[in-house]
Write an enzyme that holds these catalytic residues in place. Structure first.
Site, PDB file in Angstrom:
ATOM      1  N   LYS A  25       0.834  -1.202   0.000  1.00  0.00           N
ATOM      2  CA  LYS A  25       0.000   0.000   0.000  1.00  0.00           C
ATOM      3  C   LYS A  25       0.874   1.260   0.000  1.00  0.00           C
ATOM      4  CE  LYS A  25      -3.478  -0.257   2.839  1.00  0.00           C
ATOM      5  NZ  LYS A  25      -4.933  -0.288   2.590  1.00  0.00           N
ATOM      6  N   ARG A  95      -3.486   2.820   8.524  1.00  0.00           N
ATOM      7  CA  ARG A  95      -3.746   1.515   7.898  1.00  0.00           C
ATOM      8  C   ARG A  95      -2.505   0.647   7.909  1.00  0.00           C
ATOM      9  NH1 ARG A  95      -8.108   2.793   3.687  1.00  0.00           N
ATOM     10  NH2 ARG A  95      -8.266   5.025   3.878  1.00  0.00           N
ATOM     11  N   GLY A 104      -6.785 -10.509   7.804  1.00  0.00           N
ATOM     12  CA  GLY A 104      -6.403 -11.114   9.074  1.00  0.00           C
ATOM     13  C   GLY A 104      -5.617 -10.145   9.931  1.00  0.00           C
ATOM     14  N   MET A 106      -4.936  -6.044  11.344  1.00  0.00           N
ATOM     15  CA  MET A 106      -5.667  -4.818  11.561  1.00  0.00           C
ATOM     16  C   MET A 106      -5.653  -4.031  10.281  1.00  0.00           C
ATOM     17  SD  MET A 106      -5.194  -1.375  13.588  1.00  0.00           S
ATOM     18  CE  MET A 106      -5.169  -0.519  12.034  1.00  0.00           C
ATOM     19  N   ARG A 351      -3.499  -1.291  -6.216  1.00  0.00           N
ATOM     20  CA  ARG A 351      -2.651  -2.472  -6.140  1.00  0.00           C
ATOM     21  C   ARG A 351      -3.081  -3.409  -7.254  1.00  0.00           C
ATOM     22  NH1 ARG A 351      -5.525  -4.777  -0.668  1.00  0.00           N
ATOM     23  NH2 ARG A 351      -7.576  -5.053  -1.585  1.00  0.00           N
ATOM     24  N   HIS A 467     -15.330  -9.103   2.455  1.00  0.00           N
ATOM     25  CA  HIS A 467     -14.281 -10.004   2.934  1.00  0.00           C
ATOM     26  C   HIS A 467     -14.461 -11.401   2.365  1.00  0.00           C
ATOM     27  CE1 HIS A 467     -12.542 -12.872   5.827  1.00  0.00           C
ATOM     28  NE2 HIS A 467     -11.543 -12.006   5.823  1.00  0.00           N
ATOM     29  N   ARG A 573       0.544 -47.091 -12.075  1.00  0.00           N
ATOM     30  CA  ARG A 573       0.659 -47.929 -10.878  1.00  0.00           C
ATOM     31  C   ARG A 573      -0.185 -49.185 -11.102  1.00  0.00           C
ATOM     32  NH1 ARG A 573       0.311 -42.493  -8.065  1.00  0.00           N
ATOM     33  NH2 ARG A 573       2.018 -42.402  -6.553  1.00  0.00           N
ATOM     34  N   ARG A 629       4.931 -49.350 -14.025  1.00  0.00           N
ATOM     35  CA  ARG A 629       5.656 -49.837 -12.861  1.00  0.00           C
ATOM     36  C   ARG A 629       5.127 -51.212 -12.481  1.00  0.00           C
ATOM     37  NH1 ARG A 629       5.173 -46.605  -7.396  1.00  0.00           N
ATOM     38  NH2 ARG A 629       3.153 -47.638  -7.298  1.00  0.00           N
ATOM     39  N   GLU A 757      13.787 -44.280  -4.896  1.00  0.00           N
ATOM     40  CA  GLU A 757      12.908 -43.872  -3.790  1.00  0.00           C
ATOM     41  C   GLU A 757      13.450 -44.304  -2.438  1.00  0.00           C
ATOM     42  OE1 GLU A 757       8.907 -45.253  -4.660  1.00  0.00           O
ATOM     43  OE2 GLU A 757       9.637 -47.101  -5.530  1.00  0.00           O
ATOM     44  N   SER A 776      13.354 -42.775 -12.317  1.00  0.00           N
ATOM     45  CA  SER A 776      12.229 -41.901 -12.007  1.00  0.00           C
ATOM     46  C   SER A 776      12.222 -41.725 -10.491  1.00  0.00           C
ATOM     47  CB  SER A 776      10.921 -42.528 -12.479  1.00  0.00           C
ATOM     48  OG  SER A 776       9.853 -41.682 -12.109  1.00  0.00           O
ATOM     49  N   GLY A 778      10.875 -41.356  -7.131  1.00  0.00           N
ATOM     50  CA  GLY A 778       9.628 -41.556  -6.391  1.00  0.00           C
ATOM     51  C   GLY A 778       9.754 -40.787  -5.093  1.00  0.00           C
ATOM     52  N   THR A 779       9.424 -39.495  -5.196  1.00  0.00           N
ATOM     53  CA  THR A 779       9.735 -38.610  -4.068  1.00  0.00           C
ATOM     54  C   THR A 779       8.780 -38.782  -2.894  1.00  0.00           C
ATOM     55  OG1 THR A 779       8.602 -36.955  -5.391  1.00  0.00           O
ATOM     56  CG2 THR A 779      10.998 -36.838  -5.302  1.00  0.00           C
ATOM     57  N   ASN A 780       7.681 -39.517  -3.090  1.00  0.00           N
ATOM     58  CA  ASN A 780       6.825 -39.798  -1.920  1.00  0.00           C
ATOM     59  C   ASN A 780       7.588 -40.708  -0.973  1.00  0.00           C
ATOM     60  OD1 ASN A 780       4.822 -38.433  -3.331  1.00  0.00           O
ATOM     61  ND2 ASN A 780       3.995 -40.326  -4.203  1.00  0.00           N
ATOM     62  N   ASP A 781       8.039 -41.841  -1.524  1.00  0.00           N
ATOM     63  CA  ASP A 781       8.797 -42.755  -0.678  1.00  0.00           C
ATOM     64  C   ASP A 781      10.169 -42.184  -0.318  1.00  0.00           C
ATOM     65  OD1 ASP A 781       7.393 -45.128   0.096  1.00  0.00           O
ATOM     66  OD2 ASP A 781       7.177 -45.560  -2.040  1.00  0.00           O
ATOM     67  N   CYS A 843       8.084 -38.791 -10.349  1.00  0.00           N
ATOM     68  CA  CYS A 843       6.679 -39.210 -10.411  1.00  0.00           C
ATOM     69  C   CYS A 843       6.007 -39.187  -9.044  1.00  0.00           C
ATOM     70  CB  CYS A 843       6.548 -40.583 -11.054  1.00  0.00           C
ATOM     71  SG  CYS A 843       7.362 -41.875 -10.110  1.00  0.00           S
ATOM     72  N   TYR A 863      11.708 -34.829 -17.323  1.00  0.00           N
ATOM     73  CA  TYR A 863      10.259 -34.636 -17.252  1.00  0.00           C
ATOM     74  C   TYR A 863       9.769 -34.693 -15.809  1.00  0.00           C
ATOM     75  CZ  TYR A 863       9.766 -39.693 -16.543  1.00  0.00           C
ATOM     76  OH  TYR A 863       9.839 -40.959 -16.036  1.00  0.00           O
TER      77      TYR A 863
HETATM   78  C1  PEP Z   1       6.701 -42.436  -4.851  1.00  0.00           C
HETATM   79  O1  PEP Z   1       7.044 -43.122  -3.894  1.00  0.00           O
HETATM   80  O2  PEP Z   1       7.002 -41.242  -4.977  1.00  0.00           O
HETATM   81  C2  PEP Z   1       5.855 -43.018  -5.902  1.00  0.00           C
HETATM   82  C3  PEP Z   1       5.554 -42.319  -6.977  1.00  0.00           C
HETATM   83  O3  PEP Z   1       5.332 -44.250  -5.660  1.00  0.00           O
HETATM   84  P1  PEP Z   1       4.063 -44.507  -4.729  1.00  0.00           P
HETATM   85  O4  PEP Z   1       3.471 -43.174  -4.392  1.00  0.00           O
HETATM   86  O5  PEP Z   1       3.149 -45.352  -5.526  1.00  0.00           O
HETATM   87  O6  PEP Z   1       4.673 -45.204  -3.575  1.00  0.00           O
HETATM   88 MG    MG Z   2       6.808 -45.275  -4.030  1.00  0.00          MG
END
Ligand code: PEP
Ligand code: MG
Length: 883
Positions: A25, A95, A104, A106, A351, A467, A573, A629, A757, A776, A778-781, A843, A863
């Site tokens: 502002k 202000r 959120g 004042m 703004r 709001h 999967r 997979r 992974e 690839s 597997g960033t979850n695991d 992935c 990718y």
């Molecule tokens: C992972 O682990 O990132 C993954 C893509 O495999 P999943 O989520 O099926 O374990």
């Molecule tokens: Mg996995």
């Protein structure tokens, strides 16, 4: 150090207008002053002061007093009025103003500088006693609310009673004497609720307001907002003190908010609301229903009260000229607050305007076509996460609707859910997995967590800039506001609309694009993806380097992904096919078999089904790579539950129920995620992977023959930790390939690669790449195993980890760049060192997260792969990362 920057009256200390220092502002007030627009004079106390205020434990440096006094002197010099003067007092507004606008905190105190003496001076100087006393009561009311934090309901009630006593319905009927009496009433309320009299010293008032702004930075609701929007806690807010101008000085005065383009649709037409003889908060708070800015908008809505364009043509023309100047100067759609004081236009704020995803797209594409910005800037302008709003279904126009009423279309999209009347219930029921619609008279910043938890928001009061509307648009929640025929009984938890009564838990549907409110659930249809969306995506694709694939395993998901622009499948999967109701019995039979022979009998039942799955996917993805997979999940997950399921499997396998139960007990695991899963299944039961490989190659050959174009399967082995594991698995796949190709007298090209992974796989990537033809991530695991936090249980404590700053964001949503990211970089480097140009992808869920995609771009992956609906988000984020 300089903490105070002045603006207005030919002064602009801020120079270029540094948003980080002056807040959004403050920087733009300075910017408008610098280009000669009519801005009331004022000054900004910097965000640095806020940060210092907190590090110093809530005290101000000695030098600030003199700097603020100097700022006040500047305003006095330009206006010719004195702060606290009994004859003709200077009044100011105070202000907050963070780097980006933040509900959120004042917000505003107006009319500061009024007390029992100066109010008399104001009456005399303005020649309008009623105006002076109205201003004073507004000031007490606002100051008590936002600075003293007293119960504002008590003040509203006192006003209602005063009106009732006189038989009035509107505030405008109150006379000077009525206001005077109400001021006395308000002052005694303050004494009662605050145990001290209302501050009469104007400097005490000013410092009280300044401290309230700084204090509000650490209010709980501001913290929640920062957490939800990933805003760092150490940014701090600035404070803006500015000479008051009055929109409530009679019928040639007005106040309003406006957008230089329509914030809901993006249409290139001025859009806004104004009120004659009112102050700004009347519009924002939804106390009076505002009128349209333009004739066109009024006519379209079929509204009667004259638009500003019709009621004040000259001032409107001046405002329209300012809109042009501002858009050209800031090269973006602007959200403006203005006041007209006795015919003279004043700009109070500008703004970049918040907008729906639809409007963001249209405005970006239009502005590039108008030559105001480049195509690349247009690509950079659209928040990829906001695309989500566009990609989700809207109400089926052909479905019957039981329309209860219509409000304002405040934030687009449709939503159905159970009615709840307060934010806490919304949050609680959402956690239980219920869809809810939050229904309120009007929303306030305390409701933010509930708005976030709700699928949609419905309010009885408030305009398009209330709001609820602004916050809902920002969050991408559908919202219908100002549904005037709604009457809510919070105590009884019921809602009355046009003679019908609904109670908490009843299902309601709202359409934020039309304003309709409907009883029950209304079916939805898929969105239209041509037009501006297609144009912007094409521009994004021109600058993007990363390819975007999809995580998909059904032909339908693959088709959706392809329609959204996926360039192949990055993760199919196969276990999702195993869970299919028609097959689960065969899968269980296979798992519970106690010999290879038994498993092979069951696998033979699954082979034709899998072959058919893969053939369909190859068809939809013709010409594009498909990464399949092999089976990954713990066998534990497939075990039967309950008598009926056991009996079914026993029958199919021709064995006894008791024997099966014994076998199931043997297979039970304490820690399935670290148990018998991934390539460990292939090592112990090679026949499973043999069957899957056969299904893949046979399907590929069928499609090659049918379409003339051979698919390129990329066969992926999960949860590999060592080179040897991958060697064994690759040998299985290669040998099945040889067999099938020989049997059929035809072949296809294919790759065998692995997921990375596990930390060990990342460390040994150099070796693993001797066998694996692609990686690839597997960033979850990989996140789960690197941090040692269970991906299924982390929800219970991760919010606290984010609140306490241990992680900036949930590491399962956005890659932990420092830790997990380092493993990815290292694995990429080691993999490439062994196999030059090895294909690298990601992935995990992170493949659809813009911040993680930026990291993938930096690491030079080939990718990212995301769920179908996030494919467009990933395309845009990948383009932005490449810019
Ligand atoms: C992972 O682990 O990132 C993954 C893509 O495999 P999943 O989520 O099926 O374990
Ligand atoms: Mg996995």
């Amino acid at each position: 150090t300089r903490y105070v920057y002045r603006f207005g009256g030919g002064v602009d200390d801020g120079g270029k207008g540094d948003k980080n220092l002056l807040g959004g502002k403050g920087a733009n007030l300075d910017g408008m002053a610098a280009i000669g627009l009519p801005v009331p004079p004022g000054f900004t106390i910097t965000t640095e002061m806020c940060t210092r205020y907190y590090t110093d434990g809530g005290v101000y440096p000695e030098s600030l007093k003199a700097q603020v006094a100097n700022g006040i002197a500047h305003i006095e010099g330009v206006t010719g009025k004195k702060f606290g003067d009994k004859a003709d007092p200077l009044l100011v507004s105070v202000r907050s103003g963070a780097r980006i606008s933040m509900p959120g905190m004042m917000d505003t105190v107006l009319n500061l500088g009024l007390n029992d003496e100066t109010v008399i001076g104001l009456a005399a100087a303005s020649g309008d006693e009623r105006f002076a006393w109205d201003s004073y009561r507004r000031f007490i009311q606002m100051y008590s609310d936002v600075v003293l934090e007293l119960d504002h309901g008590a003040f509203e009630e006192a006003l209602e009673i005063a009106k009732e006593d006189q038989g009035y319905t509107l505030d405008t009927e109150m006379t000077a004497d009525d206001w005077k009496a109400l001021v006395a009433e308000y002052k005694s309320l303050v004494s009662k609720l605050w145990n001290r009299p209302f501050p009469q010293d104007v400097n005490d008032q000013l410092w009280g307001a300044i401290s309230a702004v700084f204090g509000s930075w650490q209010a709980d609701r501001a913290k929640v907002y920062r957490r939800l929007n990933s805003i760092p806690h150490d940014w701090g807010t600035a404070v803006n003190v500015q000479a008051m101008v009055f929109g409530n000085m009679g019928d040639t005065s007005a106040t309003g908010v406006a957008f230089t383009r329509d914030p809901a649709t993006g249409e290139n037409a001025y859009y806004g609301e104004y009120l004659i003889n009112a102050q700004g908060e009347d519009v924002v708070a939804g106390i009076r229903t505002p009128q349209y800015l333009t004739k066109q908008a009024r006519e379209r809505a079929g509204a009667k009260p004259l638009s500003m364009e019709e009621a004040m043509p000259e001032t409107y023309a001046e405002l329209a000229r300012v809109f042009q100047i501002l858009e050209t100067h800031y090269r973006d759609m602007q959200d403006i607050e203005f006041t007209v004081q006795q015919g003279k236009l004043w700009m109070l704020q500008t703004r970049s305007g918040k907008r729906t995803a639809k409007a963001a797209l249209k405005i970006a594409v239009d502005m590039a076509n108008e030559g105001l910005i480049t195509e690349e800037e247009a690509v950079a302008r659209v928040d990829p996460a906001a695309l989500d709003q566009l990609l989700h279904p809207t109400l089926d126009p052909k479905a019957p609707r039981d329309v209860l009423t219509k409000g304002l279309p405040a934030s687009p999209g449709a939503a159905s859910g159970a009615i709840v009347f307060d934010a806490d219930t919304a949050e609680r029921r959402n956690e239980l997995g219920d869809s809810v619609i939050l229904v309120r008279v009007e929303t306030s910043p305390e409701d933010i967590h509930g708005m976030h938890a709700a699928k949609g928001i419905l309010t009885a009061r408030g305009g398009m800039t209330s709001h609820a509307a602004v916050v809902a648009r920002g969050m991408g929640r559908p919202c219908v506001s100002g549904a005037g025929s709604l009457s809510i009984d919070n105590a009884a938890k019921t809602l009355r609309i046009e003679g019908r009564t609904l109670k908490e838990g009843d299902i309601l549907t709202i359409d934020g694009s039309t304003g309709e409110v409907m009883a029950g659930e209304v079916p939805t249809v898929q969105p239209e993806l041509a037009g501006d969306f297609g144009i912007l995506m094409a521009w994004a694709d021109k600058v993007r380097r990363l390819k975007v694939r999809a995580n998909a395993e059904t032909p339908l998901d693959c088709q959706t992904a392809r329609d959204f622009g996926a360039e192949g499948v990055g993760l199919c999967r196969t276990e999702h096919m195993f869970f299919d109701a028609a097959r689960i019995t065969a899968v269980r039979e296979m798992i519970l078999a106690d010999s290879e022979k038994g498993r092979r009998i069951a696998l033979d039942k699954l082979l034709p089904e899998q072959r058919d799955d893969f053939a369909q996917i190859f068809m939809v993805m013709a010409g594009l790579p498909v990464t399949i997979r092999l089976l990954d999940p713990p066998l534990h997950e497939f075990l039967p539950h309950g008598e009926a399921e056991f009996e079914e499997v026993a029958k199919a396998a021709g064995v006894g129920v008791e024997a099966l139960k014994r076998r199931a007990a043997e297979l039970h695991e304490f820690n399935p995620m670290l148990g018998h899963r991934g390539c460990r299944l292939g090592v112990t039961y090679p026949e499973i992977y043999e069957m899957q490989a056969r299904a893949i190659f046979e399907a590929a050959l069928i499609i090659k023959q049918r379409s003339g174009e051979a698919p390129i399967p990329e066969i992926m082995i999960p949860l590999v930790a060592t080179k040897k594991e991958l060697e064994l698995m690759k040998a299985i796949v290669d040998s099945v390939a040889r067999q099938v190709f020989e049997e059929q007298g035809a072949s296809v090209d294919y790759l065998v690669g692995t997921m990375i992974e596990l930390p060990r796989a990342a460390l040994k990537a150099g070796e693993i790449a001797e066998v694996g033809e692609f990686f690839s991530f597997g960033t979850n695991d990989l996140t789960q195993t690197t941090i040692g936090i269970s991906r299924d249980d982390a929800g219970r404590f991760l919010t606290q980890y984010v609140d306490k700053g241990i992680f900036a964001r949930d590491p399962f949503v956005s890659i932990d760049v420092e830790g997990v990211g380092e493993l990815i970089e290292l694995a990429a480097e080691r993999g490439r060192a062994t196999r030059n140009g090895i294909k690298l992808g990601i992935c995990g869920e992170h493949g659809g997260d813009p911040a993680s995609i930026a990291f993938c771009e930096k690491t030079g992956l080939d990718y990212v792969s995301a769920s179908p609906y996030r494919v467009p988000i990933a395309r845009l984020a990948a383009a932005q990362a490449a810019l």
